[in-house]
Design a protein around this motif. Structure first.
Motif, PDB file in Angstrom:
ATOM      1  N   LYS A  37       8.982  15.558  -9.394  1.00 32.06           N
ATOM      2  CA  LYS A  37       7.860  15.988  -8.556  1.00 32.06           C
ATOM      3  C   LYS A  37       6.726  14.972  -8.611  1.00 32.06           C
ATOM      4  N   ALA A  38       6.397  14.502  -9.815  1.00 34.89           N
ATOM      5  CA  ALA A  38       5.326  13.521  -9.962  1.00 34.89           C
ATOM      6  C   ALA A  38       5.684  12.207  -9.282  1.00 34.89           C
ATOM      7  N   HIS A  39       6.935  11.818  -9.366  1.00 32.84           N
ATOM      8  CA  HIS A  39       7.366  10.546  -8.783  1.00 32.84           C
ATOM      9  C   HIS A  39       7.488  10.603  -7.261  1.00 32.84           C
ATOM     10  N   MET A  40       7.429  11.789  -6.686  1.00 36.97           N
ATOM     11  CA  MET A  40       7.480  11.923  -5.230  1.00 36.97           C
ATOM     12  C   MET A  40       6.125  11.680  -4.579  1.00 36.97           C
ATOM     13  N   ARG A  41       5.060  11.618  -5.374  1.00 34.06           N
ATOM     14  CA  ARG A  41       3.706  11.474  -4.834  1.00 34.06           C
ATOM     15  C   ARG A  41       3.540  10.113  -4.170  1.00 34.06           C
ATOM     16  N   ALA A  42       3.263  10.091  -2.861  1.00 38.40           N
ATOM     17  CA  ALA A  42       3.058   8.853  -2.125  1.00 38.40           C
ATOM     18  C   ALA A  42       2.506   9.170  -0.748  1.00 38.40           C
ATOM     19  N   ASP A  43       1.834   8.196  -0.168  1.00 40.52           N
ATOM     20  CA  ASP A  43       1.324   8.323   1.194  1.00 40.52           C
ATOM     21  C   ASP A  43       2.202   7.574   2.184  1.00 40.52           C
ATOM     22  N   ALA A  92       0.834  -1.201   0.000  1.00 37.19           N
ATOM     23  CA  ALA A  92       0.000   0.000   0.000  1.00 37.19           C
ATOM     24  C   ALA A  92       0.868   1.250   0.000  1.00 37.19           C
ATOM     25  N   VAL A  93       0.745   2.044  -1.073  1.00 38.05           N
ATOM     26  CA  VAL A  93       1.555   3.254  -1.230  1.00 38.05           C
ATOM     27  C   VAL A  93       0.679   4.495  -1.375  1.00 38.05           C
ATOM     28  N   ALA A 113     -15.125   5.195  -6.278  1.00 41.67           N
ATOM     29  CA  ALA A 113     -15.329   4.788  -4.894  1.00 41.67           C
ATOM     30  C   ALA A 113     -14.041   4.846  -4.091  1.00 41.67           C
ATOM     31  N   THR A 114     -12.905   5.119  -4.759  1.00 44.69           N
ATOM     32  CA  THR A 114     -11.614   5.166  -4.082  1.00 44.69           C
ATOM     33  C   THR A 114     -10.879   6.450  -4.462  1.00 44.69           C
ATOM     34  N   ASP A 115      -9.740   6.671  -3.814  1.00 45.20           N
ATOM     35  CA  ASP A 115      -8.917   7.849  -4.100  1.00 45.20           C
ATOM     36  C   ASP A 115      -7.593   7.474  -4.746  1.00 45.20           C
ATOM     37  N   GLY A 116      -7.458   6.249  -5.234  1.00 42.57           N
ATOM     38  CA  GLY A 116      -6.186   5.795  -5.781  1.00 42.57           C
ATOM     39  C   GLY A 116      -6.148   5.766  -7.292  1.00 42.57           C
ATOM     40  N   GLY A 138      -7.906   2.474   1.123  1.00 43.84           N
ATOM     41  CA  GLY A 138      -8.836   2.066   0.083  1.00 43.84           C
ATOM     42  C   GLY A 138      -8.120   1.335  -1.029  1.00 43.84           C
ATOM     43  N   SER A 139      -8.714   1.341  -2.211  1.00 46.32           N
ATOM     44  CA  SER A 139      -8.101   0.788  -3.423  1.00 46.32           C
ATOM     45  C   SER A 139      -7.697  -0.677  -3.291  1.00 46.32           C
ATOM     46  N   ARG A 140      -8.493  -1.446  -2.572  1.00 43.43           N
ATOM     47  CA  ARG A 140      -8.201  -2.884  -2.473  1.00 43.43           C
ATOM     48  C   ARG A 140      -8.444  -3.551  -3.820  1.00 43.43           C
ATOM     49  N   GLN A 141      -7.668  -4.567  -4.076  1.00 43.25           N
ATOM     50  CA  GLN A 141      -7.811  -5.334  -5.306  1.00 43.25           C
ATOM     51  C   GLN A 141      -7.962  -6.815  -4.967  1.00 43.25           C
ATOM     52  N   PRO A 142      -8.590  -7.605  -5.889  1.00 44.82           N
ATOM     53  CA  PRO A 142      -9.149  -7.236  -7.178  1.00 44.82           C
ATOM     54  C   PRO A 142     -10.218  -6.156  -7.048  1.00 44.82           C
ATOM     55  N   LEU A 143     -10.169  -5.190  -7.990  1.00 42.46           N
ATOM     56  CA  LEU A 143     -11.012  -4.010  -7.920  1.00 42.46           C
ATOM     57  C   LEU A 143     -12.115  -4.101  -8.969  1.00 42.46           C
ATOM     58  N   ARG A 144     -13.359  -3.901  -8.516  1.00 40.76           N
ATOM     59  CA  ARG A 144     -14.513  -3.923  -9.413  1.00 40.76           C
ATOM     60  C   ARG A 144     -14.840  -2.508  -9.885  1.00 40.76           C
TER      61      ARG A 144
END
Length: 630
Positions: free
Chosen positions: A249-255, A53-54, A97-100, A59-65
């Protein structure tokens, strides 16, 4: 960053099949230790997932429907997912339904079809099941950053992020073509693996499997160099600097915590410097050796000047024997690049502090960084001569004794590029390969490179070499070891140079802005673009690669171990290991440097012990007396 396993069949998925899939998912737990899920998503289709999880960690559990139609398993990161999400909402009324980023991939495919692949900025390998049409779609990013294996059986198709989960579904038969290519290139090039039944989806390709039909594979993207001879240096340098800043900058995006790898070279130092602009407390990591055969001193100077924390990972010879079986197991197929060893330990150290690291892979292939890219110019005095002179000089080269000064130069200068150049991996000569391989080699490098040369017949020599490396060495060696060694430690590795916007700039570079005529400089435009960003003592340093003291190790600390591996390996049915012993003896006596040749054989012997004989286990070091023979 994650791992997945998907299976689709014309039959019915049984509880027994699901149980087997769950066990196989355990083989890639390292790719996703945070979560595991397995679901039957249709009568004949099931998907399993291991999550690291990054982003959108809760959220964003998979398999994702998605949309009561699609089921997705996805490995990678999409760096423009927020912009794509906004566009999908604005233009199509898409709901989420998710933010990922995973759900954005499914929504993009739902609304844009296969055209969605051209919009994704990032690294990815995914499988997407459409229950309306009973169709499976699988795709891999254009540079091949993330892996995707597949196996076609009588009953259906298996997809996996790694090779290991597919092995007990496949036959044990090895592929002689892959074996021959391994000895030629020191890795197994796509789409091959050493197991005949298992293949890799090529970079930038899509697999489509409709119910009741055989799978089809087609390429949706091939990064192409299109040098602009009229390009102005100042404009190119400014564009490149802006693209690199935007990419980092884009590659720094992570939680989760993000760090970076730092060596003595300009590539990684530029990434660290730009990342530190966004993250002043950046944690950087570097590899070192007890022998001092490393880049630690320069990396420490750079870290101090850039104001980042640096943690070294010191590799000791005893650790090499301990780790190599596990390294080979994680690779799935051998990659005989000694730099894998420090990378393995570097990733282990980094994973103790962060979950994501930025790294400099791809800069050399895209910006013209390898020293060998200067070769066409150095050979021009002979290679530009007419055919009759070429033939005469070729006869002179044949008559010269082995090792005589000038022999190698004449041989290379009188050999067309498409025959002599197949990337940075040329270690074994044709005679070495013929001597090692029991039975005649089935194919040479042209089996892989001839179609690539045909694609760039109109390009200059340097760009032609880049095209070969981009489609062979980068995917087969550089990105394979980066993915497997980082994922072995549940660490997500990101590569800002392999970004669509960065490539748009670098693909236009003319030869003079990559390998200028004067001096020994490579990556000229890149060095200019990072002027004032990286310390000058780094910007102007020549390329060193990833130095590894394999030559010294095989003479001293690893010598007895190497003899033992060669003496006990069951690979003697495939390779002439007596000849390998002779090479090792010459090496230890100082008669010649055969370190890389020996490493190719040792890597294969370990692979054979693990995957064929079953006498070597990844969790146990291979030491004299430790291998059980049957």
């Amino acid at each position: 960053m994650c791992g997945f396993l998907m299976y689709t069949t014309n039959d019915i998925i049984t509880a027994e099949t699901l149980g087997a899939m769950e066990r196989r998912l355990g083989l890639i737990e390292h790719r996703g230790p945070d979560d595991m899920a397995l679901a039957r998503i249709g009568p004949g289709t099931a998907a399993g997932f291991r999550r690291l999880a990054v982003i959108d960690r809760q959220g964003s559990r998979q398999p994702l429907r998605y949309a009561d139609r699609w089921t997705l398993v996805f490995n990678g990161e999409i760096y423009n997912y927020e912009a794509l999400r906004a566009e999908l909402i604005r233009e199509h009324g898409a709901t989420f339904a998710t933010d990922g980023d995973s759900e954005v991939v499914a929504a993009a495919f739902h609304h844009w079809g296969e055209g969605a692949l051209e919009r994704l900025r990032g690294m990815f390998a995914f499988a997407l099941w459409d229950e309306v049409t009973d169709t499976l779609y699988a795709a891999r990013d254009p540079f091949g950053i993330k892996p995707l294996y597949y196996l076609v059986t009588r009953d259906g198709v298996w997809l996996s992020s790694e090779k290991a989960p597919l092995l007990d579904c496949a036959s044990d038969e090895l592929d002689p073509t892959a074996m021959s290519l391994y000895l030629t290139m020191q890795y197994v090039p796509e789409p091959y693996t050493l197991h005949r039944d298992i293949a890799r989806l090529p970079a930038g390709a899509m697999l489509v499997k409709e119910l009741g039909r055989a799978p089809m594979i087609r390429r949706f993207a091939r990064p192409a160099f299109r040098p602009d001879p009229a390009a102005e240096e100042a404009a190119v340098v400014a564009d490149l600097r802006a693209a690199l800043r935007d990419s980092v900058k884009a590659h720094m995006r992570a939680d989760v915590p993000v760090g970076a790898f730092l060596s003595s070279g300009v590539d990684s130092t530029a990434i660290v410097a730009l990342a530190a602009e966004h993250h002043p407390n950046l944690h950087a990591f570097t590899a070192a050796f007890e022998s001092g055969h490393d880049e630690l001193e320069i990396a420490e100077r750079s870290a101090q000047e850039l104001g980042v924390t640096l943690t070294p990972s010191v590799v000791r010879p005893a650790q090499v024997m301990e780790a190599l079986p596990r390294i080979i197991w994680h690779l799935g197929d051998p990659v005989a690049d000694p730099s894998i060893v420090p990378l393995y330990f570097l990733c282990r150290t980094a994973a103790e502090h962060v979950t994501v690291v930025l790294s400099g892979e791809g800069a050399d292939e895209l910006a013209g960084g390898y020293t060998i890219y200067r070769e066409p110019r150095s050979l021009a005095a002979v290679s530009d001569r007419g055919p009759s002179i070429q033939r005469a000089l070729r006869r002179v080269a044949r008559a010269m004794p082995e090792g005589m000064r000038g022999k190698s130069y004449l041989e290379r200068a009188t050999t067309p590029m498409r025959q002599r150049y197949f990337g940075n991996a040329r270690i074994l000569s044709e005679s070495d390969r013929a001597r090692l391989l029991r039975g005649s080699p089935t194919v040479g490098h042209a089996h892989i490179t001839a179609p690539l040369y045909a694609e760039v017949a109109d390009l200059d020599p340097v760009t032609t070499m880049q095209h070969i490396d981009l489609n062979t060495w980068l995917t087969g060696d550089i990105l394979t070891k980066a993915d497997r060694m980082s994922m072995a430690h549940s660490l997500e590795l990101r590569v800002p140079y392999l970004d669509r916007r960065v490539f748009e700039v670098l693909s236009r570079l003319p030869e003079r802005l990559k390998v200028p005529r004067r001096g020994r400089t490579t990556k000229y435009a890149l060095r200019q673009a990072v002027d004032g960003i990286v310390p000058s003592f780094v910007r102007d340093r020549p390329k060193l690669g990833f130095p590894t003291p394999a030559k010294a190790w095989l003479k001293t600390d690893l010598n007895e171990w190497a003899h033992h591996v060669l003496s006990t390996s069951g690979a003697k049915t495939l390779l002439d290991l007596d000849y390998a012993h002779d090479l090792l003896k010459e090496h230890e006596q100082g008669k010649a440097d055969h370190a890389r040749k020996i490493w190719i054989v040792l890597s294969f012997c370990l692979w054979h012990g693990i995957f064929v004989e079953g006498t070597v286990t990844p969790s146990r070091p291979v030491r004299p007396g430790s291998v059980a023979r049957t």
